[in-house]
Design a protein around this motif. Structure first.
Motif, PDB file in Angstrom:
ATOM      1  N   SER A 165      37.085  64.993 -20.243  1.00  0.00           N
ATOM      2  CA  SER A 165      38.433  64.935 -19.681  1.00  0.00           C
ATOM      3  C   SER A 165      38.904  63.491 -19.567  1.00  0.00           C
ATOM      4  CB  SER A 165      38.476  65.610 -18.313  1.00  0.00           C
ATOM      5  OG  SER A 165      37.561  64.984 -17.439  1.00  0.00           O
ATOM      6  N   SER A 166      38.018  62.558 -19.901  1.00  0.00           N
ATOM      7  CA  SER A 166      38.362  61.138 -19.866  1.00  0.00           C
ATOM      8  C   SER A 166      37.543  60.413 -20.920  1.00  0.00           C
ATOM      9  CB  SER A 166      38.045  60.554 -18.485  1.00  0.00           C
ATOM     10  OG  SER A 166      38.128  59.152 -18.509  1.00  0.00           O
ATOM     11  N   LEU A 167      38.153  59.418 -21.509  1.00  0.00           N
ATOM     12  CA  LEU A 167      37.428  58.595 -22.489  1.00  0.00           C
ATOM     13  C   LEU A 167      36.962  57.277 -21.867  1.00  0.00           C
ATOM     14  CD1 LEU A 167      39.609  59.146 -25.688  1.00  0.00           C
ATOM     15  CD2 LEU A 167      37.545  60.339 -24.970  1.00  0.00           C
ATOM     16  N   GLU A 168      37.011  57.211 -20.550  1.00  0.00           N
ATOM     17  CA  GLU A 168      36.660  55.997 -19.825  1.00  0.00           C
ATOM     18  C   GLU A 168      35.261  55.485 -20.168  1.00  0.00           C
ATOM     19  OE1 GLU A 168      36.240  54.492 -15.193  1.00  0.00           O
ATOM     20  OE2 GLU A 168      37.243  56.380 -15.635  1.00  0.00           O
ATOM     21  N   PHE A 169      34.323  56.411 -20.393  1.00  0.00           N
ATOM     22  CA  PHE A 169      32.939  56.017 -20.655  1.00  0.00           C
ATOM     23  C   PHE A 169      32.558  56.139 -22.127  1.00  0.00           C
ATOM     24  CE2 PHE A 169      33.024  57.460 -16.212  1.00  0.00           C
ATOM     25  CZ  PHE A 169      32.672  56.260 -15.601  1.00  0.00           C
ATOM     26  N   GLY A 170      33.517  56.403 -22.995  1.00  0.00           N
ATOM     27  CA  GLY A 170      33.253  56.491 -24.429  1.00  0.00           C
ATOM     28  C   GLY A 170      33.718  57.800 -25.020  1.00  0.00           C
TER      29      GLY A 170
END
Length: 120
Positions: free
Chosen positions: A57-62
């Motif tokens: 749900s997020s690409l914050e960590f890759g």
């Protein structure tokens, strides 16, 4: 069920729908052998696609596909060898990743064919 489990289940459903819309026949989902689980086993023509689905749900960590580690790849290879033997299949085997990214209610799908081609 935890939110991450629901997210993963949603991602797998999206991946199945994507594959079917691209003329794949879904043979199995969540097929297990030993310590390995294959998310989707699909066939298109003479190709057996072994598909690992990664949903975020997020690409914050890759990127989702960045989370498929060598240990998981080895387990998938072991499991598909058992699958091919069990069902006596004579097909080309291809390892794919389907990345499902959901952000602001928009679902994006990326299908990476031959994702493990250069893995040793």
């Amino acid at each position: 069920m935890a939110n991450h489990n629901e997210l993963g289940k949603f991602g797998e459903q999206e991946a199945v729908a994507y594959l079917m819309s691209n003329d794949y026949e879904i043979l199995n989902q969540n097929w297990t052998f030993d310590k390995a689980e294959i998310d989707i086993i699909a066939r298109k023509g003479k190709v057996l696609a072994v598909v690992e689905v990664k949903t975020r749900s997020s690409l914050e960590f890759g990127l989702p596909q960045d989370f498929v580690k060598p240990k998981k790849i080895k387990l998938l290879m072991k499991a598909v060898n058992e699958y091919v033997t069990l069902y006596d299949l004579d097909l080309e085997i291809r390892f794919d990743i389907i990345s499902v990214h959901i952000e602001n209610g928009v679902t994006q799908i990326e299908h990476l064919e031959d994702a493990f081609y250069n893995f040793d």
